[in-house]
Design an enzyme around this catalytic site. Sequence first.
Site, PDB file in Angstrom:
ATOM      1  N   ASN A   1      -8.757  38.541 -22.309  1.00 35.38           N
ATOM      2  CA  ASN A   1      -8.588  37.108 -22.531  1.00 35.38           C
ATOM      3  C   ASN A   1      -7.456  36.823 -23.519  1.00 35.38           C
ATOM      4  OD1 ASN A   1     -10.673  38.527 -23.847  1.00 35.38           O
ATOM      5  ND2 ASN A   1     -11.391  36.690 -24.853  1.00 35.38           N
TER       6      ASN A   1
ATOM      7  N   CYS B   1      -7.878  27.689 -18.409  1.00 34.01           N
ATOM      8  CA  CYS B   1      -6.442  27.985 -18.487  1.00 34.01           C
ATOM      9  C   CYS B   1      -5.482  26.811 -18.605  1.00 34.01           C
ATOM     10  CB  CYS B   1      -6.051  28.856 -17.301  1.00 34.01           C
ATOM     11  SG  CYS B   1      -6.834  30.482 -17.421  1.00 34.01           S
TER      12      CYS B   1
ATOM     13  N   LYS C   1       4.256  31.941 -14.476  1.00 39.72           N
ATOM     14  CA  LYS C   1       2.813  31.706 -14.516  1.00 39.72           C
ATOM     15  C   LYS C   1       2.500  30.456 -15.344  1.00 39.72           C
ATOM     16  CE  LYS C   1      -1.532  31.929 -14.437  1.00 39.72           C
ATOM     17  NZ  LYS C   1      -2.314  31.564 -13.286  1.00 39.72           N
TER      18      LYS C   1
ATOM     19  N   GLU D   1     -10.727  29.658  -9.612  1.00 37.71           N
ATOM     20  CA  GLU D   1     -12.142  30.012  -9.555  1.00 37.71           C
ATOM     21  C   GLU D   1     -12.843  29.235  -8.444  1.00 37.71           C
ATOM     22  OE1 GLU D   1     -14.055  30.069 -13.427  1.00 37.71           O
ATOM     23  OE2 GLU D   1     -12.208  30.908 -14.242  1.00 37.71           O
TER      24      GLU D   1
END
Length: 465
Positions: free
Chosen positions: A93, A278, A222, A167
């Site tokens: 993480n 995130c 990203k 997710e």
Amino acid sequence: MSDNKFVKKIACIGAGYVGGPTMTVIANFCPDYQVTVLDISQERIDRWNSDDLPIFEPGLKERVLKARGQNLFFSTDIDRCIDEADIIFVAVNTPTKTFGEGAGKAVDLQFIEQTARRIKENSKSDKIVVEKSTIPVRAAETLGKILHSGNNSVHFEILSNPEFMAEGTGIHDMENPDRILIGSMDTPSGRAARDELIKIYERWVPRENLVTTNLWSSELSKLVSNAFLAQRISSINSISGLCEATEADVDEVARAVGKDSRIGPKFLRAGLGFGGSCFRKDILSLVYLCEHFGLQPVADFWEQVIIMNDYQMERFVQRILSAMFNSVVDKKIALFGFSFKPDTGDTRDSPAIHISKMLLKERARLCITDPHALKNAQKDLEGVEGEIVYEPDPYKAAEGAHAIALMTEWDQYKTLDYKRIFNSMEKPAFLFDGRNHLDHQALFDLGFNVYSIGKPDRTQFNDPS
Ligand code: NAD
Ligand code: UGA
């Protein structure tokens, strides 16, 4: 390093939402690779080795069961597995720093650094080290300095291979990625390491979807991807307030705008704002980087995405208050859903957390229901002052409530018997649909006062004149 049975050994440090599922997919597609997922948390590893996986993700369990004990392993034996591995993924993480310099914005890289030191200490042969975690641009430079410090003669080739899965659809996203991004140094050893990773992914990803760049472009891409996605949500949410004021309908506006092929229809769903582990942290990281490089207007531009997101949640609570006669003191409000999106039990930075806290401050009594996230909800609200009940059954959650506030668009909330729910509630009964998920006209026809995002109110309080 590899024994006869496997062509290569992969270790992944970090058995979380990214490490566990990504390695499961790799193990499934590459039965000739040994894949070991490692973590410092014994409890997490025990759950990966049990029937009660630590993560709920559609399709994950079947795939874990298919490979576990064959070529997929979960372990806390980090030092030995580092030593034996050819390729090491780092999926620990990378939260927002909560202390010291850069607190509240910069990324806390302590877990990355601890991992790098451990890799260095336990490596007796050359390794490819793959950054899977989301990290600030140029973090590979720091990683390289740590790995190559001292008199270790081992060579570490660092690659950046950020993860883009969402997710709830994680397995589908990993099995059918829009792209796999691999950043490497433009050196012979950099290109060779990149080709090793390509060999893995090309088992199931078409070659044209394997995008290769330099290390820094990959790291930055990203952060930029997440910032662009979140920016679209804040953009449409900013318009939802205007819709409510003008009787325009935000879903109609989104449909009309998204039909322009230059804009596209995705990520234009107005709602309570984005949550998840995130978006906020990655935008804050981008903001911090821009500030660090003296690009203040750029930092301000991206920070506005978060300011708009927070405003959207505050606006929702304001709407509840003003609809319910400016007070929710002692009124029971049933929160339908708590996870940050459906099909996951993850509640990290879920709008439901922020909204619960605001409603509790207004002294509402909360009854929270969710099909998969109640345990996490309980942890998130531990110690928060006020009355909170956790109830798996939505019918019971709504019993005697003055209002329902829908936080998460779980499918099952669409098909509930709302007549039964309405009959069991206090009157007037309010329904605040924070995700524009339910049939508002049908609910209105049952007698509810219905408030949604970016749409005109449907209330039973018509002016008698
Ligand atoms: P997570 O918190 O679920 O998992 C991280 C795991 O790393 C934890 O189990 C923790 O115990 C372990 N860990 C921490 N330090 C360790 C150490 N020194 N040695 C061994 N294990 C250690 O986090 P996550 O959601 O899987 O995210 C991991 C990274 O991937 C983050 O950088 C995140 O930004 C990025 N990411 C996440 C998602 C997502 O959907 N969750 C998607 C794309 C990218
Ligand atoms: C997001 C990105 O979509 C992934 O590509 C990325 O890998 C991941 O972050 C990450 O880096 O962690 P995730 O947070 O799992 O994935 O889920 P999303 O589907 O992106 O949803 C995030 C939040 O935005 C949710 O709260 C969702 O309700 C909200 N959202 C999404 C909207 O409010 N409107 C939309 O149109 C889409």
